[in-house]
Design a protein around this motif. Structure first.
Motif, PDB file in Angstrom:
ATOM      1  N   ARG A  34      41.163  35.971  41.873  1.00  0.00           N
ATOM      2  CA  ARG A  34      40.278  36.971  42.484  1.00  0.00           C
ATOM      3  C   ARG A  34      41.011  38.204  43.003  1.00  0.00           C
ATOM      4  O   ARG A  34      40.397  39.210  43.302  1.00  0.00           O
ATOM      5  N   TRP A  74      35.931  42.382  50.800  1.00  0.00           N
ATOM      6  CA  TRP A  74      35.299  41.319  50.032  1.00  0.00           C
ATOM      7  C   TRP A  74      36.338  40.610  49.170  1.00  0.00           C
ATOM      8  O   TRP A  74      36.381  39.376  49.123  1.00  0.00           O
ATOM      9  N   ILE A  75      37.193  41.383  48.504  1.00  0.00           N
ATOM     10  CA  ILE A  75      38.233  40.792  47.653  1.00  0.00           C
ATOM     11  C   ILE A  75      39.187  39.940  48.491  1.00  0.00           C
ATOM     12  O   ILE A  75      39.488  38.801  48.133  1.00  0.00           O
ATOM     13  N   SER A  77      38.657  38.521  51.320  1.00  0.00           N
ATOM     14  CA  SER A  77      37.941  37.329  51.789  1.00  0.00           C
ATOM     15  C   SER A  77      37.882  36.243  50.710  1.00  0.00           C
ATOM     16  O   SER A  77      38.090  35.056  51.000  1.00  0.00           O
ATOM     17  N   LYS A  78      37.619  36.638  49.488  1.00  0.00           N
ATOM     18  CA  LYS A  78      37.528  35.658  48.402  1.00  0.00           C
ATOM     19  C   LYS A  78      38.904  35.049  48.087  1.00  0.00           C
ATOM     20  O   LYS A  78      39.013  33.850  47.834  1.00  0.00           O
ATOM     21  N   ALA A  81      39.632  32.591  50.872  1.00  0.00           N
ATOM     22  CA  ALA A  81      38.883  31.339  50.702  1.00  0.00           C
ATOM     23  C   ALA A  81      39.585  30.437  49.694  1.00  0.00           C
ATOM     24  O   ALA A  81      39.709  29.221  49.917  1.00  0.00           O
ATOM     25  N   GLY A  82      40.081  31.016  48.618  1.00  0.00           N
ATOM     26  CA  GLY A  82      40.835  30.237  47.636  1.00  0.00           C
ATOM     27  C   GLY A  82      42.105  29.668  48.228  1.00  0.00           C
ATOM     28  O   GLY A  82      42.462  28.503  47.974  1.00  0.00           O
ATOM     29  N   ARG A 117      33.836  38.165  54.497  1.00  0.00           N
ATOM     30  CA  ARG A 117      32.695  38.694  53.729  1.00  0.00           C
ATOM     31  C   ARG A 117      32.233  37.681  52.715  1.00  0.00           C
ATOM     32  O   ARG A 117      32.962  37.197  51.940  1.00  0.00           O
TER      33      ARG A 117
END
Length: 117
Positions: A34, A74-75, A77-78, A81-82, A117
């Protein structure tokens, strides 16, 4: 100096600055499918921190902190999460998103600069 080497120089400067604030740097340039997070660290209070580093040579180049727009948040955050799922197998980890802005020779560390996000 090309753009990547400039970025690496200022990411290293930010990492040294954070280490002087007793942050343990765990990862540099962490990547997954991501995107990328510049620095991941553990602060003295036990917070896992995801850090975006932004550099501007002068005030005329724009505020480095304003460069972390909603899309970039947003990037990050993703990617975070990973990272959490890979390393902790949970999203329930005490963490936050910080920005280190470097403008000329001034370094500013904004803790909790944005929410997940």
């Amino acid at each position: 100096m090309n753009k990547r080497s400039v970025g690496t120089f200022y990411e290293n400067l930010a990492a040294r600055y954070l280490e002087k604030q007793n942050v343990m740097i765990l990862e540099r340039n962490y990547r997954n499918k991501r995107g990328e997070i510049d620095l991941i660290g553990l602060d003295p209070d036990g917070w896992l921190i995801f850090v975006e580093v932004k550099y501007r040579s002068s005030e005329y180049s724009g505020n480095p902190l304003a460069a972390v727009d909603e899309r970039k948040q947003w990037i990050i955050s993703k990617v975070a999460a990973g990272y959490l799922m890979t390393h902790y197998r949970s999203l329930d980890v005490k963490c936050r998103f910080d920005v280190v802005g470097i403008e000329g020779s001034e370094i500013r560390w904004i803790k909790n600069a944005f929410e997940f996000r």
